[in-house]
Design a protein around this motif. Structure first.
Motif, PDB file in Angstrom:
ATOM      1  N   VAL A 165       0.834  -1.209   0.000  1.00 23.73           N
ATOM      2  CA  VAL A 165       0.000   0.000   0.000  1.00 23.73           C
ATOM      3  C   VAL A 165       0.865   1.254   0.000  1.00 23.73           C
ATOM      4  CG1 VAL A 165      -1.604   1.368   1.397  1.00 23.73           C
ATOM      5  CG2 VAL A 165      -2.050  -1.055   0.996  1.00 23.73           C
ATOM      6  N   VAL A 169       0.316   4.142  -2.683  1.00 20.71           N
ATOM      7  CA  VAL A 169      -0.087   5.507  -2.333  1.00 20.71           C
ATOM      8  C   VAL A 169       0.827   6.507  -3.036  1.00 20.71           C
ATOM      9  CG1 VAL A 169      -0.174   7.174  -0.429  1.00 20.71           C
ATOM     10  CG2 VAL A 169      -1.194   4.894  -0.155  1.00 20.71           C
ATOM     11  N   PRO A 172       0.108   5.348  -7.641  1.00 21.18           N
ATOM     12  CA  PRO A 172      -1.114   4.557  -7.801  1.00 21.18           C
ATOM     13  C   PRO A 172      -1.118   3.635  -9.020  1.00 21.18           C
ATOM     14  CG  PRO A 172      -1.649   6.796  -7.171  1.00 21.18           C
ATOM     15  CD  PRO A 172      -0.182   6.784  -7.470  1.00 21.18           C
ATOM     16  N   LEU A 185      -5.041  -1.256  -2.039  1.00 24.91           N
ATOM     17  CA  LEU A 185      -5.108   0.204  -2.078  1.00 24.91           C
ATOM     18  C   LEU A 185      -6.545   0.689  -1.910  1.00 24.91           C
ATOM     19  CD1 LEU A 185      -3.754   2.950  -2.504  1.00 24.91           C
ATOM     20  CD2 LEU A 185      -4.018   2.600  -4.976  1.00 24.91           C
ATOM     21  N   ALA A 186      -7.486   0.013  -2.561  1.00 22.29           N
ATOM     22  CA  ALA A 186      -8.891   0.414  -2.436  1.00 22.29           C
ATOM     23  C   ALA A 186      -9.375   0.289  -0.997  1.00 22.29           C
ATOM     24  CB  ALA A 186      -9.755  -0.436  -3.370  1.00 22.29           C
ATOM     25  N   HIS A 188      -7.520   0.447   1.680  1.00 20.75           N
ATOM     26  CA  HIS A 188      -6.864   1.510   2.455  1.00 20.75           C
ATOM     27  C   HIS A 188      -7.570   2.844   2.250  1.00 20.75           C
ATOM     28  CE1 HIS A 188      -3.780   4.185   4.020  1.00 20.75           C
ATOM     29  NE2 HIS A 188      -3.781   4.821   2.857  1.00 20.75           N
ATOM     30  N   ARG A 189      -7.921   3.153   1.009  1.00 17.13           N
ATOM     31  CA  ARG A 189      -8.590   4.430   0.741  1.00 17.13           C
ATOM     32  C   ARG A 189      -9.980   4.475   1.359  1.00 17.13           C
ATOM     33  NH1 ARG A 189      -6.855   5.089  -5.650  1.00 17.13           N
ATOM     34  NH2 ARG A 189      -4.940   6.319  -5.290  1.00 17.13           N
ATOM     35  N   ASN A 191     -10.788   3.134   4.179  1.00 17.87           N
ATOM     36  CA  ASN A 191     -10.671   3.291   5.624  1.00 17.87           C
ATOM     37  C   ASN A 191      -9.216   3.600   5.967  1.00 17.87           C
ATOM     38  OD1 ASN A 191     -10.930   3.273   8.381  1.00 17.87           O
ATOM     39  ND2 ASN A 191     -11.441   1.099   8.557  1.00 17.87           N
ATOM     40  N   PRO A 192      -8.756   4.804   5.670  1.00 21.66           N
ATOM     41  CA  PRO A 192      -7.334   5.120   5.838  1.00 21.66           C
ATOM     42  C   PRO A 192      -6.853   5.087   7.293  1.00 21.66           C
ATOM     43  CG  PRO A 192      -8.583   7.086   5.267  1.00 21.66           C
ATOM     44  CD  PRO A 192      -9.514   5.927   5.077  1.00 21.66           C
ATOM     45  N   ASN A 198      -4.668  -5.135   6.569  1.00 21.38           N
ATOM     46  CA  ASN A 198      -5.538  -4.613   5.517  1.00 21.38           C
ATOM     47  C   ASN A 198      -6.678  -5.589   5.279  1.00 21.38           C
ATOM     48  OD1 ASN A 198      -6.485  -4.169   2.669  1.00 21.38           O
ATOM     49  ND2 ASN A 198      -4.945  -2.554   2.723  1.00 21.38           N
TER      50      ASN A 198
END
Length: 201
Positions: A165, A169, A172, A185-186, A188-189, A191-192, A198
């Protein structure tokens, strides 16, 4: 260390990745080798192919290292790193290509399993190390179990997920939506502030 990797180039590969990988990821890579070798010996993988399998296992997450944080997905960066390492050690191109495929495809379900012994074994061993207990028959192989126990997990799921991730970040394009890095990544975005493993791991 007490672990054998099938030949001098694989031993050299271990020394190399030991200097660039996070400890949790290095330990995971060794456990993947132990599991892949166990499976491979049951299927007749031996000699140079066995050493190639070791190199693929040791490099399969090399793309998470700062040394190999290039513009491509971490799987491809790790595969390119393995290719360069083996080319520098005068390995034949057909065998290098097999290692490249095994590293590049290890997060590709349904593809790695059909691309030959090395991609299949690396994929199965990765899944086994992350909990797929149906993929490996341990039986009474005490050496396998004791070998795995010597390389503690060190929160590998969190460490590896966070490493992928962090790269995504910053860049991308390293995590296209349909890929495993893209899923991480999705999540994480979405729920950052999440502090554990993860959810997409």
């Amino acid at each position: 260390m007490g672990i054998t990797f099938g030949g001098p180039i694989a031993d050299f590969a271990y020394a190399h990745v030991s200097g660039v990988l996070e400890p949790a990821i290095l330990n995971h890579s060794v456990r993947v080798w132990l599991l892949a070798d166990h499976l491979g010996r049951q299927q007749g993988v031996d000699g140079t192919e066995r050493e190639a399998l070791a190199v693929a296992c040791l490099f399969h997450d090399a793309g998470t290292a700062a040394t190999y944080d290039g513009p491509q997905r971490f799987e491809v960066e790790g595969a390119d790193a393995a290719r360069a390492f083996l080319a520098n050690n005068d390995w034949p191109e057909p065998l290098i290509q097999k290692v490249w495929e095994a590293v590049a495809l290890h997060t590709s379900p349904g593809i790695a399993e059909r691309m030959g012994a090395l991609p299949r074994l690396v994929r199965q061993a990765v899944l086994a190390d992350f909990g797929r207990t149906d993929l490996v028959e341990y039986g009474d192989d005490e050496s396998l179990l004791s070998g795995i126990a010597r390389f503690p997990r060190l929160d590998i799921e969190k460490v590896l997920g966070d490493a992928v991730v962090a790269q995504a970040v910053r860049s991308p394009h390293k995590a296209p939506p349909s890929s495993w890095p893209g899923g991480l990544l999705a999540a994480h975005r979405a729920n950052p502030g999440h502090v554990g493993v993860n959810p997409a791991f």
